[in-house]
Design a protein around this motif. Sequence first.
Motif, PDB file in Angstrom:
ATOM      1  N   MET A 280       0.811  -1.209   0.000  1.00 33.05           N
ATOM      2  CA  MET A 280       0.000   0.000   0.000  1.00 33.05           C
ATOM      3  C   MET A 280       0.847   1.264   0.000  1.00 33.05           C
ATOM      4  O   MET A 280       0.311   2.372  -0.024  1.00 33.05           O
ATOM      5  CB  MET A 280      -0.945  -0.002   1.207  1.00 33.05           C
ATOM      6  N   GLY A 281       2.161   1.127   0.049  1.00 33.56           N
ATOM      7  CA  GLY A 281       3.041   2.260  -0.169  1.00 33.56           C
ATOM      8  C   GLY A 281       3.425   3.070   1.052  1.00 33.56           C
ATOM      9  O   GLY A 281       4.169   4.053   0.924  1.00 33.56           O
ATOM     10  N   GLU A 282       2.952   2.688   2.248  1.00 35.45           N
ATOM     11  CA  GLU A 282       3.268   3.493   3.433  1.00 35.45           C
ATOM     12  C   GLU A 282       4.767   3.544   3.706  1.00 35.45           C
ATOM     13  O   GLU A 282       5.329   4.619   3.959  1.00 35.45           O
ATOM     14  CB  GLU A 282       2.539   2.954   4.673  1.00 35.45           C
ATOM     15  N   ALA A 283       5.440   2.386   3.646  1.00 39.14           N
ATOM     16  CA  ALA A 283       6.872   2.355   3.915  1.00 39.14           C
ATOM     17  C   ALA A 283       7.641   3.119   2.840  1.00 39.14           C
ATOM     18  O   ALA A 283       8.610   3.824   3.128  1.00 39.14           O
ATOM     19  CB  ALA A 283       7.367   0.911   4.008  1.00 39.14           C
ATOM     20  N   THR A 284       7.209   2.984   1.593  1.00 36.96           N
ATOM     21  CA  THR A 284       7.859   3.707   0.502  1.00 36.96           C
ATOM     22  C   THR A 284       7.779   5.208   0.724  1.00 36.96           C
ATOM     23  O   THR A 284       8.763   5.934   0.553  1.00 36.96           O
ATOM     24  CB  THR A 284       7.197   3.343  -0.835  1.00 36.96           C
ATOM     25  N   ALA A 285       6.615   5.689   1.110  1.00 37.19           N
ATOM     26  CA  ALA A 285       6.443   7.117   1.362  1.00 37.19           C
ATOM     27  C   ALA A 285       7.323   7.579   2.520  1.00 37.19           C
ATOM     28  O   ALA A 285       7.905   8.672   2.466  1.00 37.19           O
ATOM     29  CB  ALA A 285       4.972   7.423   1.640  1.00 37.19           C
ATOM     30  N   GLN A 286       7.421   6.761   3.567  1.00 32.12           N
ATOM     31  CA  GLN A 286       8.278   7.131   4.694  1.00 32.12           C
ATOM     32  C   GLN A 286       9.742   7.224   4.279  1.00 32.12           C
ATOM     33  O   GLN A 286      10.460   8.156   4.666  1.00 32.12           O
ATOM     34  CB  GLN A 286       8.125   6.113   5.824  1.00 32.12           C
ATOM     35  N   MET A 287      10.214   6.266   3.476  1.00 36.96           N
ATOM     36  CA  MET A 287      11.605   6.290   3.033  1.00 36.96           C
ATOM     37  C   MET A 287      11.870   7.468   2.109  1.00 36.96           C
ATOM     38  O   MET A 287      12.936   8.091   2.168  1.00 36.96           O
ATOM     39  CB  MET A 287      11.955   4.961   2.355  1.00 36.96           C
ATOM     40  N   ALA A 288      10.901   7.796   1.263  1.00 36.93           N
ATOM     41  CA  ALA A 288      11.067   8.939   0.369  1.00 36.93           C
ATOM     42  C   ALA A 288      11.133  10.240   1.153  1.00 36.93           C
ATOM     43  O   ALA A 288      11.922  11.138   0.829  1.00 36.93           O
ATOM     44  CB  ALA A 288       9.918   8.977  -0.637  1.00 36.93           C
ATOM     45  N   ALA A 289      10.305  10.361   2.186  1.00 38.20           N
ATOM     46  CA  ALA A 289      10.311  11.579   3.001  1.00 38.20           C
ATOM     47  C   ALA A 289      11.613  11.722   3.779  1.00 38.20           C
ATOM     48  O   ALA A 289      12.129  12.830   3.952  1.00 38.20           O
ATOM     49  CB  ALA A 289       9.122  11.564   3.959  1.00 38.20           C
TER      50      ALA A 289
END
Length: 261
Positions: A95-104
């Motif tokens: 669902m992309g939550e971890a991806t968004a955290q790493m990008a931020a």
Amino acid sequence: MSENLSPTPATAAERTSREPKFPAGPAADPAGSHHERRIRSFQPRRSRVTTGQGESLRRLWPKWGLDIDGLSRLDLGELFGDPELPVVLEIGFGMGEATAQMAAADPGTGILACDVHTPGQGNLLGLAERNGLTNVRVANGDAIILLREMLAPDSLAGLRVYFPDPWPKKRHHKRRLIQPEFLALAATRLAPGAVLHCATDWEPYAEQMLEVLSAAPDFENTQPDGGYAPRPEFRPLTRFEGQGLDKGHVVHDLMFRRRAA
């Protein structure tokens, strides 16, 4: 005789009219028949898309999304709007939550996030917009075609494969992504020194990953003892991972560096 008050079943047209629309969003089978049919390590899932996810797909896919059709070579500098930006490929982001955290946490690195799960694609796009993340792009389709046909040699600063499908049944082991053929292909697209980072909570798959990666001539283990790596701080503890830990699962990280030519 009492009147039948049960609701009338919705017609197909009525059901369709209520479904979220994203006509400019991801294609159902972007590579179509352009490339060979083979055993794949994923199952395409166009499950229920919420209104918010559908709206994100409709508005943001033309800006931040791409279909993996295998017909052209990507210019990552053009895709991210910065020819100097190092880009990491993430295969399978849920669902992309971890991806968004790493990008931020790391705005100086671009994340090309690849998956076939339509709700997750919409969710990640929405997270990127709400959090002002300009370093995320979402790719829809087969990661093998993306690597082989659309990425230039030595173009990736890293590769992440977190919690891939373990295909636990023995007859399905051939569908597992981390295989010698995949590693040979990935090595050609990773820059020398770039790290392939895998994580799994399925013990037999972790053992296979370690065995296959250790035998891959293009990679070397970042761990001096040749074993598993501790979870790096940059990889968030996801909800899925937390559920596995609550069940007693053991999560293994593996970090292997592409050898210099």
